[in-house]
Write a protein that holds these residues in place. Sequence first.
Motif, PDB file in Angstrom:
ATOM      1  N   LYS A   1       1.205  -1.138   0.219  1.00 44.94           N
ATOM      2  CA  LYS A   1      -0.323  -0.037  -0.039  1.00 44.94           C
ATOM      3  C   LYS A   1       1.173   1.348   0.345  1.00 44.94           C
ATOM      4  O   LYS A   1       0.518   2.288  -1.067  1.00 44.94           O
ATOM      5  CB  LYS A   1      -1.235   0.545   1.057  1.00 44.94           C
ATOM      6  CG  LYS A   1      -1.765   0.970   1.106  1.00 44.94           C
ATOM      7  CD  LYS A   1      -2.814   1.184  -0.183  1.00 44.94           C
ATOM      8  CE  LYS A   1      -3.782   2.929  -0.074  1.00 44.94           C
ATOM      9  NZ  LYS A   1      -4.592   2.571  -1.483  1.00 44.94           N
ATOM     10  N   GLU A   2       1.498   1.466   1.164  1.00 45.36           N
ATOM     11  CA  GLU A   2       2.501   2.664   1.170  1.00 45.36           C
ATOM     12  C   GLU A   2       3.449   2.925  -0.157  1.00 45.36           C
ATOM     13  O   GLU A   2       3.436   4.097  -0.658  1.00 45.36           O
ATOM     14  CB  GLU A   2       3.794   2.550   2.253  1.00 45.36           C
ATOM     15  CG  GLU A   2       3.014   2.750   3.857  1.00 45.36           C
ATOM     16  CD  GLU A   2       2.342   1.553   4.293  1.00 45.36           C
ATOM     17  OE1 GLU A   2       1.854   1.539   5.420  1.00 45.36           O
ATOM     18  OE2 GLU A   2       1.952   0.380   3.020  1.00 45.36           O
ATOM     19  N   LEU A   3       4.114   2.176  -1.124  1.00 47.18           N
ATOM     20  CA  LEU A   3       4.271   1.560  -2.083  1.00 47.18           C
ATOM     21  C   LEU A   3       3.425   2.148  -2.921  1.00 47.18           C
ATOM     22  O   LEU A   3       3.760   3.260  -3.818  1.00 47.18           O
ATOM     23  CB  LEU A   3       4.969   0.328  -3.102  1.00 47.18           C
ATOM     24  CG  LEU A   3       5.784  -0.132  -1.613  1.00 47.18           C
ATOM     25  CD1 LEU A   3       7.024  -0.964  -2.127  1.00 47.18           C
ATOM     26  CD2 LEU A   3       7.557   1.060  -0.738  1.00 47.18           C
ATOM     27  N   GLU A   4       2.680   1.957  -3.539  1.00 44.43           N
ATOM     28  CA  GLU A   4       1.207   2.820  -4.213  1.00 44.43           C
ATOM     29  C   GLU A   4       1.006   4.556  -3.804  1.00 44.43           C
ATOM     30  O   GLU A   4       0.701   4.985  -4.691  1.00 44.43           O
ATOM     31  CB  GLU A   4       0.393   1.662  -3.978  1.00 44.43           C
ATOM     32  CG  GLU A   4       0.038   0.276  -4.624  1.00 44.43           C
ATOM     33  CD  GLU A   4      -1.367  -0.411  -4.390  1.00 44.43           C
ATOM     34  OE1 GLU A   4      -0.656  -1.635  -5.326  1.00 44.43           O
ATOM     35  OE2 GLU A   4      -1.760  -0.475  -4.261  1.00 44.43           O
ATOM     36  N   VAL A   5       0.446   4.119  -2.676  1.00 44.24           N
ATOM     37  CA  VAL A   5       0.979   6.044  -2.327  1.00 44.24           C
ATOM     38  C   VAL A   5       1.869   7.118  -3.089  1.00 44.24           C
ATOM     39  O   VAL A   5       1.399   7.851  -3.279  1.00 44.24           O
ATOM     40  CB  VAL A   5       0.359   5.864  -0.868  1.00 44.24           C
ATOM     41  CG1 VAL A   5       1.149   7.459  -0.305  1.00 44.24           C
ATOM     42  CG2 VAL A   5      -0.622   5.524  -0.557  1.00 44.24           C
ATOM     43  N   ALA A   6       3.148   6.378  -2.857  1.00 53.46           N
ATOM     44  CA  ALA A   6       4.025   7.616  -3.091  1.00 53.46           C
ATOM     45  C   ALA A   6       3.920   7.024  -5.223  1.00 53.46           C
ATOM     46  O   ALA A   6       4.219   8.237  -5.394  1.00 53.46           O
ATOM     47  CB  ALA A   6       5.754   6.054  -2.905  1.00 53.46           C
ATOM     48  N   LEU A   7       3.138   6.267  -5.336  1.00 50.30           N
ATOM     49  CA  LEU A   7       3.909   5.750  -7.000  1.00 50.30           C
ATOM     50  C   LEU A   7       2.355   6.840  -7.061  1.00 50.30           C
ATOM     51  O   LEU A   7       2.278   7.839  -7.783  1.00 50.30           O
ATOM     52  CB  LEU A   7       2.591   4.763  -7.999  1.00 50.30           C
ATOM     53  CG  LEU A   7       3.623   3.970  -8.105  1.00 50.30           C
ATOM     54  CD1 LEU A   7       3.355   1.789  -8.484  1.00 50.30           C
ATOM     55  CD2 LEU A   7       4.986   3.802  -7.877  1.00 50.30           C
ATOM     56  N   GLU A   8       1.097   7.163  -6.386  1.00 53.70           N
ATOM     57  CA  GLU A   8       0.126   8.323  -6.843  1.00 53.70           C
ATOM     58  C   GLU A   8       0.445   9.262  -6.654  1.00 53.70           C
ATOM     59  O   GLU A   8       0.123  10.508  -7.646  1.00 53.70           O
ATOM     60  CB  GLU A   8      -1.493   7.840  -5.806  1.00 53.70           C
ATOM     61  CG  GLU A   8      -2.255   7.944  -5.946  1.00 53.70           C
ATOM     62  CD  GLU A   8      -3.028   8.041  -7.073  1.00 53.70           C
ATOM     63  OE1 GLU A   8      -3.880   8.562  -7.220  1.00 53.70           O
ATOM     64  OE2 GLU A   8      -3.454   6.589  -6.985  1.00 53.70           O
ATOM     65  N   GLU A   9       1.151   9.391  -5.250  1.00 56.50           N
ATOM     66  CA  GLU A   9       1.360  10.760  -5.555  1.00 56.50           C
ATOM     67  C   GLU A   9       2.944  11.543  -6.136  1.00 56.50           C
ATOM     68  O   GLU A   9       3.173  12.473  -6.656  1.00 56.50           O
ATOM     69  CB  GLU A   9       1.840  11.327  -4.134  1.00 56.50           C
ATOM     70  CG  GLU A   9      -0.001  11.067  -2.841  1.00 56.50           C
ATOM     71  CD  GLU A   9       1.568  10.439  -1.825  1.00 56.50           C
ATOM     72  OE1 GLU A   9       2.207  11.247  -1.119  1.00 56.50           O
ATOM     73  OE2 GLU A   9       0.584  11.389  -0.799  1.00 56.50           O
ATOM     74  N   GLY A  10       3.945  10.720  -6.854  1.00 54.19           N
ATOM     75  CA  GLY A  10       4.037  11.151  -8.018  1.00 54.19           C
ATOM     76  C   GLY A  10       5.504  11.277  -7.269  1.00 54.19           C
ATOM     77  O   GLY A  10       6.950  11.427  -7.787  1.00 54.19           O
ATOM     78  N   ARG A  11       6.120  10.540  -6.377  1.00 53.49           N
ATOM     79  CA  ARG A  11       7.887   9.995  -5.618  1.00 53.49           C
ATOM     80  C   ARG A  11       8.050   9.038  -6.409  1.00 53.49           C
ATOM     81  O   ARG A  11       9.704   8.851  -6.356  1.00 53.49           O
ATOM     82  CB  ARG A  11       7.065  10.342  -3.458  1.00 53.49           C
ATOM     83  CG  ARG A  11       6.575  11.739  -3.196  1.00 53.49           C
ATOM     84  CD  ARG A  11       6.751  11.711  -1.867  1.00 53.49           C
ATOM     85  NE  ARG A  11       5.456  10.684  -1.636  1.00 53.49           N
ATOM     86  CZ  ARG A  11       5.864   9.285  -1.181  1.00 53.49           C
ATOM     87  NH1 ARG A  11       6.682   9.076  -0.129  1.00 53.49           N
ATOM     88  NH2 ARG A  11       4.152   8.556  -0.365  1.00 53.49           N
ATOM     89  N   ALA A  12       7.423   8.681  -6.273  1.00 55.19           N
ATOM     90  CA  ALA A  12       8.341   7.170  -7.966  1.00 55.19           C
ATOM     91  C   ALA A  12       7.312   6.703  -8.936  1.00 55.19           C
ATOM     92  O   ALA A  12       6.391   7.376  -8.494  1.00 55.19           O
ATOM     93  CB  ALA A  12       8.004   6.059  -6.464  1.00 55.19           C
ATOM     94  N   HIS A  13       7.536   6.185  -9.164  1.00 51.25           N
ATOM     95  CA  HIS A  13       7.107   5.365 -10.434  1.00 51.25           C
ATOM     96  C   HIS A  13       6.962   4.453 -10.972  1.00 51.25           C
ATOM     97  O   HIS A  13       5.960   4.006 -11.423  1.00 51.25           O
ATOM     98  CB  HIS A  13       8.611   6.355 -11.771  1.00 51.25           C
ATOM     99  CG  HIS A  13       8.767   7.652 -11.532  1.00 51.25           C
ATOM    100  ND1 HIS A  13       9.437   8.750 -11.578  1.00 51.25           N
ATOM    101  CD2 HIS A  13       7.765   9.346 -11.878  1.00 51.25           C
ATOM    102  CE1 HIS A  13       9.986   9.467 -11.163  1.00 51.25           C
ATOM    103  NE2 HIS A  13       8.466  10.173 -11.784  1.00 51.25           N
ATOM    104  N   ILE A  14       7.902   3.773 -10.456  1.00 48.98           N
ATOM    105  CA  ILE A  14       7.590   2.533 -10.057  1.00 48.98           C
ATOM    106  C   ILE A  14       8.060   1.949  -8.949  1.00 48.98           C
ATOM    107  O   ILE A  14       8.541   1.945  -8.102  1.00 48.98           O
ATOM    108  CB  ILE A  14       8.843   1.639 -11.107  1.00 48.98           C
ATOM    109  CG1 ILE A  14       9.756   1.222 -11.169  1.00 48.98           C
ATOM    110  CG2 ILE A  14       8.425   2.646 -12.933  1.00 48.98           C
ATOM    111  CD1 ILE A  14      10.733   0.832 -11.809  1.00 48.98           C
ATOM    112  N   ALA A  15       7.626   0.360  -8.354  1.00 50.59           N
ATOM    113  CA  ALA A  15       7.348  -0.306  -7.280  1.00 50.59           C
ATOM    114  C   ALA A  15       7.741  -1.837  -8.012  1.00 50.59           C
ATOM    115  O   ALA A  15       6.951  -2.482  -8.982  1.00 50.59           O
ATOM    116  CB  ALA A  15       5.772  -0.712  -6.696  1.00 50.59           C
TER     117      ALA A  15
END
Length: 311
Positions: free
Chosen positions: A66-80
């Motif tokens: 979940k936390e990794l998906e939040v980072a993708l959603e917020e644009g802090r990361a691009h892939i998990a």
Amino acid sequence: MTVATSPLSIVIATRESRLALWQAEHVKALLQARGHTVELLGMTTKGDQILDRTLSKVGGKGLFVKELEVALEEGRAHIAVHSLKDVPMDMPEGFSLACVMEREDPRDAFVSPRYQHLAELPQGAVVGTSSLRRQVLLQALRPDLKIEPLRGNLDTRLRKLDEGQYDAIVLAAAGLKRLGMQARIRSIFEPDTMLPAAGQGALGIEIRTDRQDLADALAPLAHMPTWLRVAAERAVSRGMGGSCSVPLAAHATLQGDTMQLHAAWGDPEGIKALVQTQQTATVTTLAQAEALGAEVAARLQAGGALVCKPD
């Protein structure tokens, strides 16, 4: 056909366990070799924080994602980058599995400081595992053993074993091999003895669905024979209750276009007998793989397996 892509700047969201970081660094190196600029964003997930209860009691494997998906959603990361067996069967809206990489060993490993095989354990020995699947399969093999919860990252689990809290533990062989810890493996459970989890040993890369540029960049990393196998396995799991914690095993093999899919369901309360089934089909597409998985799930249910209903 290989898709030509322009170099991208990519941030990988990853858990901070040694194994998760190895997996992320592996993907980073492959992408950098193709001209992309890559950095890591290390994160601690709720699944890493809650260590005093089994996963099935606190929300299942999605706690690692979940936390990794939040980072993708917020644009802090691009892939998990995920161990695929930790990824819920149904992706949240707006996210997709863009790539499944070539599989490492999908089998389970028996690890013990004193005993070479499960059969050598004395009656009443304590075996540690965090998995409902392993619990029910171990109980089917050795009803006399005491199966105890075992949480924490790989190093933590091995430390607890070495401290004498368990006589043996069961781990995924893939993680031990990826970290160069093959020497800790006393013996390997063949699939006909202990059927692996859906997706075990495979890495999946998650992106936001609207990032076609990332999907194109990841396409060369995909391994279609692995993807077909895990798609069938995950379809069994989806048919048995989706993303809630199910004591379920599913393992596919592929010879040419012929896929053989084995599955097993166990009752964690030990009341119902272990249900097992298998089916063979011609599989060349993900849709055919998923159809085979759905059919095997239906066969499990016909044999008495119970579908998990989310709370």
